[in-house]
Design a protein around this motif. Structure first.
Motif, PDB file in Angstrom:
ATOM      1  N   ARG A 113     -22.200  30.111 -10.786  1.00 54.30           N
ATOM      2  CA  ARG A 113     -23.461  28.957 -10.535  1.00 54.30           C
ATOM      3  C   ARG A 113     -24.687  29.589 -10.096  1.00 54.30           C
ATOM      4  NH1 ARG A 113     -20.819  25.477  -8.107  1.00 54.30           N
ATOM      5  NH2 ARG A 113     -21.346  26.079  -6.066  1.00 54.30           N
ATOM      6  N   THR A 114     -24.601  30.471  -9.234  1.00 50.97           N
ATOM      7  CA  THR A 114     -25.952  30.986  -8.390  1.00 50.97           C
ATOM      8  C   THR A 114     -26.599  32.048  -9.569  1.00 50.97           C
ATOM      9  OG1 THR A 114     -24.874  30.997  -6.498  1.00 50.97           O
ATOM     10  CG2 THR A 114     -26.783  32.652  -6.865  1.00 50.97           C
ATOM     11  N   SER A 115     -25.703  32.983 -10.314  1.00 50.84           N
ATOM     12  CA  SER A 115     -26.293  33.539 -11.531  1.00 50.84           C
ATOM     13  C   SER A 115     -26.993  32.871 -12.345  1.00 50.84           C
ATOM     14  CB  SER A 115     -25.229  34.503 -11.923  1.00 50.84           C
ATOM     15  OG  SER A 115     -24.730  35.510 -11.143  1.00 50.84           O
ATOM     16  N   TRP A 116     -26.646  31.708 -13.024  1.00 47.33           N
ATOM     17  CA  TRP A 116     -27.182  31.001 -13.863  1.00 47.33           C
ATOM     18  C   TRP A 116     -28.614  30.353 -13.411  1.00 47.33           C
ATOM     19  CZ3 TRP A 116     -27.310  31.227 -18.867  1.00 47.33           C
ATOM     20  CH2 TRP A 116     -26.071  31.513 -19.579  1.00 47.33           C
ATOM     21  N   MET A 117     -28.557  29.826 -12.201  1.00 48.83           N
ATOM     22  CA  MET A 117     -29.755  29.176 -11.501  1.00 48.83           C
ATOM     23  C   MET A 117     -31.026  30.582 -11.379  1.00 48.83           C
ATOM     24  SD  MET A 117     -28.407  27.127  -8.342  1.00 48.83           S
ATOM     25  CE  MET A 117     -30.173  26.880  -7.724  1.00 48.83           C
ATOM     26  N   ASN A 118     -30.418  31.829 -11.227  1.00 52.56           N
ATOM     27  CA  ASN A 118     -31.360  32.723 -11.216  1.00 52.56           C
ATOM     28  C   ASN A 118     -31.894  33.326 -12.418  1.00 52.56           C
ATOM     29  OD1 ASN A 118     -31.153  33.041  -8.336  1.00 52.56           O
ATOM     30  ND2 ASN A 118     -29.409  34.861  -8.549  1.00 52.56           N
TER      31      ASN A 118
ATOM     32  N   THR B  16     -29.381  39.997 -13.716  1.00 53.37           N
ATOM     33  CA  THR B  16     -28.670  38.707 -13.456  1.00 53.37           C
ATOM     34  C   THR B  16     -27.477  38.658 -14.575  1.00 53.37           C
ATOM     35  OG1 THR B  16     -30.493  37.839 -12.020  1.00 53.37           O
ATOM     36  CG2 THR B  16     -28.332  36.593 -12.601  1.00 53.37           C
ATOM     37  N   THR B  17     -27.866  38.805 -15.826  1.00 49.86           N
ATOM     38  CA  THR B  17     -26.893  38.600 -17.046  1.00 49.86           C
ATOM     39  C   THR B  17     -25.832  39.566 -16.763  1.00 49.86           C
ATOM     40  OG1 THR B  17     -28.591  37.860 -18.408  1.00 49.86           O
ATOM     41  CG2 THR B  17     -26.359  38.496 -19.559  1.00 49.86           C
TER      42      THR B  17
ATOM     43  N   ILE C 254     -25.337  40.594  -4.019  1.00 50.10           N
ATOM     44  CA  ILE C 254     -26.034  41.096  -3.163  1.00 50.10           C
ATOM     45  C   ILE C 254     -27.325  42.000  -3.641  1.00 50.10           C
ATOM     46  CG2 ILE C 254     -26.343  42.456  -0.894  1.00 50.10           C
ATOM     47  CD1 ILE C 254     -23.814  40.988  -0.041  1.00 50.10           C
ATOM     48  N   ALA C 255     -26.874  42.876  -4.297  1.00 56.16           N
ATOM     49  CA  ALA C 255     -27.615  43.664  -5.330  1.00 56.16           C
ATOM     50  C   ALA C 255     -28.498  43.127  -5.960  1.00 56.16           C
ATOM     51  CB  ALA C 255     -26.677  44.723  -6.128  1.00 56.16           C
ATOM     52  N   ASP C 256     -28.313  41.937  -6.736  1.00 57.87           N
ATOM     53  CA  ASP C 256     -29.099  41.092  -7.365  1.00 57.87           C
ATOM     54  C   ASP C 256     -30.167  40.536  -6.880  1.00 57.87           C
ATOM     55  OD1 ASP C 256     -29.947  40.404 -10.071  1.00 57.87           O
ATOM     56  OD2 ASP C 256     -28.701  38.477  -9.938  1.00 57.87           O
ATOM     57  N   ALA C 257     -29.788  39.988  -5.602  1.00 56.21           N
ATOM     58  CA  ALA C 257     -30.571  39.465  -4.540  1.00 56.21           C
ATOM     59  C   ALA C 257     -31.865  40.289  -4.016  1.00 56.21           C
ATOM     60  CB  ALA C 257     -29.751  38.784  -3.004  1.00 56.21           C
ATOM     61  N   TRP C 258     -31.348  41.585  -3.728  1.00 57.94           N
ATOM     62  CA  TRP C 258     -32.223  42.623  -3.551  1.00 57.94           C
ATOM     63  C   TRP C 258     -33.149  42.775  -4.661  1.00 57.94           C
ATOM     64  CZ3 TRP C 258     -34.283  44.184   0.642  1.00 57.94           C
ATOM     65  CH2 TRP C 258     -33.521  44.399   2.017  1.00 57.94           C
TER      66      TRP C 258
END
Length: 306
Positions: free
Chosen positions: A12-17, A54-55, A149-153
Motif C-alpha cells: 500500500r505504501t509503495s502504490w501511494m509513492n 518504487t516499482t 527504507i532505501a526507497d524512503a531515502w
C-alpha cells in the motif's frame, strides 16, 4: 505482525509513492520546460527515477514474502537487499544523467534566468517529498523493510535536490543564471552520496552481517535462563531480510537422556523466539557439559559423582 500484514502494508505504501511521484514528475517536467530551468528539469528526472525505484521495491516485497520452496530452503528474504542494490545503481545512473545535462548547460554562454514559477514548484516539491520520506521511512521501520527504507531515502534525496534547485533557480532569477546548472551538478553529487550509502548497506545484508552485539548477548542470556542449560557456546546469527537466523550450541548434564536434552533445546529455542524481536528461527546443537566447562557452569550432582 505476520508476513501477510507486513507485505500488505508495504504494498500500500509503495502504490501511494508511485502515484505521488507520477504527479510530481509531471509537474516538475512541465514547469521546468516552461520556465527554462535546468535545475528543475534535472529534479524532474530525479522524481521520475523514483517511480521506477518504487516499482522495483514493490516487486521485491512481493518476492521476499514468498514462502520457502525447493530452490530456496530459507525463503526469499534477501530479495529486499537485492532490490536496495538495484535502487542504488539506478540512483547513480540518474545522477550521472543529471550531472551531464547540468554540465552541458554550464558551458552554454547564453544562459537565461528561469521563470519565477519554478520557485513555487521547487517549494511544493520540497514539502511533498519530505512528507513522503517521513511517511515511508516510518512504515519501513515499522515492518522492518530495508527496501522500503532505501526507497524512503530516495524521497529524501529528491527533497534535498529540490532545495538545491530552489537555490539555483532563485540565484538565477536575481542575476546569477550560472547558479541554475551549478545547482543541477550539486543535486547529482548528493544523489550519488545517498546511492553509495544504500549500496553499502545492501552489501552488508547480503554478506550475512551479524546483528548488534546487544542482540547477540540477549540471545545468549535468554538461552541460559532455561533451567538445565549449563552454558551456551558459538552463538552465531545473521540477518535475512527483516529477520534473524540463529545457530548456537548449548551444554547440558551429560547423564540426562537424549529426549531430555532435546526438550531443553526446544525450551531455549521457543524462549529466544518469544523474547528476541525479529528472530525467525534458531538451530541448537546439544553437547554434554564437558570437563572444560566444569568451572564455567553449574555441574549437576551426577557429573560431580562421575
Amino acid at each position: 505482525m505476520d508476513e501477510t500484514q507486513r507485505y500488505q502494508i508495504g504494498r500500500r505504501t509503495s502504490w501511494m509513492n508511485i502515484i505521488g511521484n507520477v504527479l510530481l514528475t509531471a509537474l516538475k517536467a512541465v514547469v521546468g520546460y516552461i520556465a527554462g530551468s535546468t535545475a528543475m528539469v534535472a529534479d524532474a528526472f530525479h522524481s521520475g527515477s523514483d517511480i521506477l525505484a518504487t516499482t522495483i521495491v514493490l516487486h521485491g516485497l512481493k518476492i521476499s514474502h514468498q514462502p520457502p520452496d525447493e530452490g530456496h530452503h530459507y525463503g526469499h528474504g534477501k530479495a529486499e537487499s537485492i532490490v536496495s542494490k538495484l535502487i542504488a545503481i539506478l540512483l547513480v545512473i540518474t545522477a550521472l544523467g543529471i550531472g551531464l545535462s547540468a554540465y552541458n548547460s554550464l558551458r552554454d554562454p547564453a544562459l537565461e534566468p528561469p521563470n519565477k514559477i519554478a520557485v513555487w514548484t521547487a517549494l511544493i516539491s520540497i514539502l511533498f517529498k519530505e512528507w513522503m520520506y517521513r511517511y515511508t521511512v516510518g512504515i519501513g521501520k515499522k515492518i522492518k523493510s530495508q527496501a522500503l527504507i532505501a526507497d524512503a531515502w530516495h524521497h529524501r534525496t529528491d527533497a534535498f535536490s529540490s532545495v538545491a534547485a530552489l537555490i539555483g533557480i532563485s540565484g538565477a532569477i536575481y542575476g546569477y543564471p550560472i547558479l541554475d546548472p551549478i545547482a543541477g551538478i550539486v543535486v547529482a553529487a548528493m544523489i550519488i552520496k545517498a546511492a553509495v550509502s544504500i549500496y553499502l548497506e545492501a552489501i552488508h545484508q547480503l554478506m550475512d552481517t551479524a546483528p548488534a552485539k546487544e542482540v547477540m548477548e540477549d540471545i545468549k542470556q535468554t538461552s541460559l535462563s532455561v533451567d538445565g542449560v549449563r552454558s551456551v557456546h558459538d552463538v552465531k546469527a545473521r540477518k535475512y531480510g527483516a529477520e534473524i537466523l540463529v545457530d548456537m550450541k548449548i551444554c547440558v548434564d551429560p547423564l540426562i537422556t537424549v529426549e531430555e536434552g532435546h526438550h531443553l533445546a526446544g525450551q531455549a529455542k521457543h524462549l529466544v523466539l518469544e523474547k528476541i524481536p525479529d528472530v525467525k528461527d534458531v538451530l541448537i546443537h546439544v553437547n554434554p557439559c564437558s570437563e572444560k566447562d566444569y568451572e564455567k557452569c553449574n555441574p549437576c550432582e551426577h557429573y560431580k559423582k562421575g
